[in-house]
Design a protein around this motif. Structure first.
Motif, PDB file in Angstrom:
ATOM      1  N   LEU A  15      -3.654  -0.591  -6.651  1.00  0.00           N
ATOM      2  CA  LEU A  15      -4.674  -0.262  -5.658  1.00  0.00           C
ATOM      3  C   LEU A  15      -4.004   0.326  -4.431  1.00  0.00           C
ATOM      4  N   GLU A  16      -4.494   1.484  -4.005  1.00  0.00           N
ATOM      5  CA  GLU A  16      -3.977   2.132  -2.812  1.00  0.00           C
ATOM      6  C   GLU A  16      -5.120   2.314  -1.823  1.00  0.00           C
ATOM      7  N   PRO A  17      -4.851   2.166  -0.518  1.00  0.00           N
ATOM      8  CA  PRO A  17      -5.918   2.261   0.474  1.00  0.00           C
ATOM      9  C   PRO A  17      -6.735   3.552   0.366  1.00  0.00           C
ATOM     10  N   ALA A  18      -6.085   4.673   0.140  1.00  0.00           N
ATOM     11  CA  ALA A  18      -6.802   5.941   0.090  1.00  0.00           C
ATOM     12  C   ALA A  18      -7.027   6.448  -1.327  1.00  0.00           C
ATOM     13  N   GLY A  19      -6.334   5.879  -2.308  1.00  0.00           N
ATOM     14  CA  GLY A  19      -6.366   6.442  -3.647  1.00  0.00           C
ATOM     15  C   GLY A  19      -7.180   5.688  -4.665  1.00  0.00           C
ATOM     16  N   GLY A  20      -7.826   4.613  -4.271  1.00  0.00           N
ATOM     17  CA  GLY A  20      -8.597   3.852  -5.236  1.00  0.00           C
ATOM     18  C   GLY A  20      -7.694   3.052  -6.153  1.00  0.00           C
ATOM     19  N   GLU A  21      -8.109   2.942  -7.406  1.00  0.00           N
ATOM     20  CA  GLU A  21      -7.336   2.152  -8.356  1.00  0.00           C
ATOM     21  C   GLU A  21      -7.000   2.967  -9.588  1.00  0.00           C
ATOM     22  N   GLN A  22      -5.910   2.592 -10.233  1.00  0.00           N
ATOM     23  CA  GLN A  22      -5.519   3.226 -11.490  1.00  0.00           C
ATOM     24  C   GLN A  22      -4.784   2.201 -12.343  1.00  0.00           C
ATOM     25  N   ILE A  23      -4.800   2.409 -13.631  1.00  0.00           N
ATOM     26  CA  ILE A  23      -4.083   1.539 -14.556  1.00  0.00           C
ATOM     27  C   ILE A  23      -2.815   2.264 -14.983  1.00  0.00           C
ATOM     28  N   LEU A  33       6.132   1.646  -7.544  1.00  0.00           N
ATOM     29  CA  LEU A  33       6.671   0.761  -6.513  1.00  0.00           C
ATOM     30  C   LEU A  33       7.904   1.369  -5.849  1.00  0.00           C
ATOM     31  N   GLU A  34       8.760   2.007  -6.640  1.00  0.00           N
ATOM     32  CA  GLU A  34       9.929   2.677  -6.059  1.00  0.00           C
ATOM     33  C   GLU A  34       9.494   3.727  -5.043  1.00  0.00           C
ATOM     34  N   SER A  35       8.473   4.500  -5.374  1.00  0.00           N
ATOM     35  CA  SER A  35       8.014   5.539  -4.444  1.00  0.00           C
ATOM     36  C   SER A  35       7.371   4.923  -3.206  1.00  0.00           C
ATOM     37  N   GLN A  36       6.674   3.799  -3.372  1.00  0.00           N
ATOM     38  CA  GLN A  36       6.094   3.116  -2.208  1.00  0.00           C
ATOM     39  C   GLN A  36       7.205   2.618  -1.283  1.00  0.00           C
ATOM     40  N   LEU A  37       8.245   2.041  -1.860  1.00  0.00           N
ATOM     41  CA  LEU A  37       9.375   1.552  -1.064  1.00  0.00           C
ATOM     42  C   LEU A  37      10.097   2.700  -0.365  1.00  0.00           C
ATOM     43  N   ALA A  38      10.220   3.832  -1.032  1.00  0.00           N
ATOM     44  CA  ALA A  38      10.902   4.985  -0.462  1.00  0.00           C
ATOM     45  C   ALA A  38      10.182   5.512   0.779  1.00  0.00           C
ATOM     46  N   GLY A  39       8.879   5.297   0.849  1.00  0.00           N
ATOM     47  CA  GLY A  39       8.104   5.777   1.984  1.00  0.00           C
ATOM     48  C   GLY A  39       8.136   4.872   3.196  1.00  0.00           C
ATOM     49  N   THR A  63       7.661 -10.872  -8.311  1.00  0.00           N
ATOM     50  CA  THR A  63       7.423 -11.945  -7.348  1.00  0.00           C
ATOM     51  C   THR A  63       6.261 -11.725  -6.384  1.00  0.00           C
ATOM     52  N   ALA A  64       5.676 -10.550  -6.372  1.00  0.00           N
ATOM     53  CA  ALA A  64       4.627 -10.267  -5.383  1.00  0.00           C
ATOM     54  C   ALA A  64       3.502  -9.454  -6.012  1.00  0.00           C
ATOM     55  N   CYS A  65       2.470  -9.239  -5.238  1.00  0.00           N
ATOM     56  CA  CYS A  65       1.379  -8.369  -5.707  1.00  0.00           C
ATOM     57  C   CYS A  65       0.855  -7.501  -4.567  1.00  0.00           C
ATOM     58  N   GLU A  66       1.597  -7.457  -3.443  1.00  0.00           N
ATOM     59  CA  GLU A  66       1.172  -6.660  -2.301  1.00  0.00           C
ATOM     60  C   GLU A  66       2.376  -6.223  -1.490  1.00  0.00           C
ATOM     61  N   LEU A  67       2.291  -5.016  -0.947  1.00  0.00           N
ATOM     62  CA  LEU A  67       3.332  -4.489  -0.076  1.00  0.00           C
ATOM     63  C   LEU A  67       2.649  -3.779   1.081  1.00  0.00           C
ATOM     64  N   GLU A  68       2.962  -4.226   2.293  1.00  0.00           N
ATOM     65  CA  GLU A  68       2.400  -3.559   3.470  1.00  0.00           C
ATOM     66  C   GLU A  68       3.163  -2.264   3.695  1.00  0.00           C
ATOM     67  N   ILE A  69       2.444  -1.151   3.658  1.00  0.00           N
ATOM     68  CA  ILE A  69       3.093   0.146   3.803  1.00  0.00           C
ATOM     69  C   ILE A  69       3.075   0.630   5.247  1.00  0.00           C
ATOM     70  N   GLU A  70       2.161   0.090   6.023  1.00  0.00           N
ATOM     71  CA  GLU A  70       2.117   0.303   7.468  1.00  0.00           C
ATOM     72  C   GLU A  70       1.220  -0.786   8.026  1.00  0.00           C
ATOM     73  N   VAL A  75      -0.607  -1.763  -0.252  1.00  0.00           N
ATOM     74  CA  VAL A  75      -0.870  -1.435  -1.654  1.00  0.00           C
ATOM     75  C   VAL A  75      -0.772  -2.743  -2.428  1.00  0.00           C
ATOM     76  N   GLN A  76      -1.491  -2.810  -3.526  1.00  0.00           N
ATOM     77  CA  GLN A  76      -1.500  -4.019  -4.347  1.00  0.00           C
ATOM     78  C   GLN A  76      -1.375  -3.642  -5.814  1.00  0.00           C
TER      79      GLN A  76
END
Length: 89
Positions: A15-23, A33-39, A63-70, A75-76
């Motif tokens: 789940l992304e704040p602007a992108g909705g959800e995808q499987i 996740l690597e690309s989220q961390l890179a940003g 170990t987690a299900c969420e990462l604060e990107i700002e 993202v979850q």
């Protein structure tokens, strides 16, 4: 300690704040996740000691299900089990 059953799952809903959800498959989720961390401007403290983006993404996946990107935006990801076609119950 992470649940060993989680490692057996092959798909995740992301789940992304602007992108909705995808499987995504597990491999695609790791790349996502690597690309989220890179940003990020800085890596979360609990991941900073790990060597490389892949290791950090793997730790997050286990170990987690969420990462604060700002601030205020995160993202979850959640493991899901997809039944094969025709296996309905």
């Amino acid at each position: 300690m992470s649940d060993p059953l989680m490692r057996e799952l092959d798909h995740y809903v992301v789940l992304e704040p602007a992108g909705g959800e995808q499987i995504l498959t597990a491999a695609e989720t790791l790349s996502w996740l690597e690309s989220q961390l890179a940003g990020l401007s800085s890596v979360p403290a609990d991941l900073a000691g790990l060597d490389g983006a892949r290791a950090r993404a793997e730790r997050l996946l286990e170990t987690a299900c969420e990462l604060e990107i700002e601030p205020g935006r995160a993202v979850q990801w959640f493991a899901v089990r997809l039944d094969p076609p025709g296996a309905g119950g």
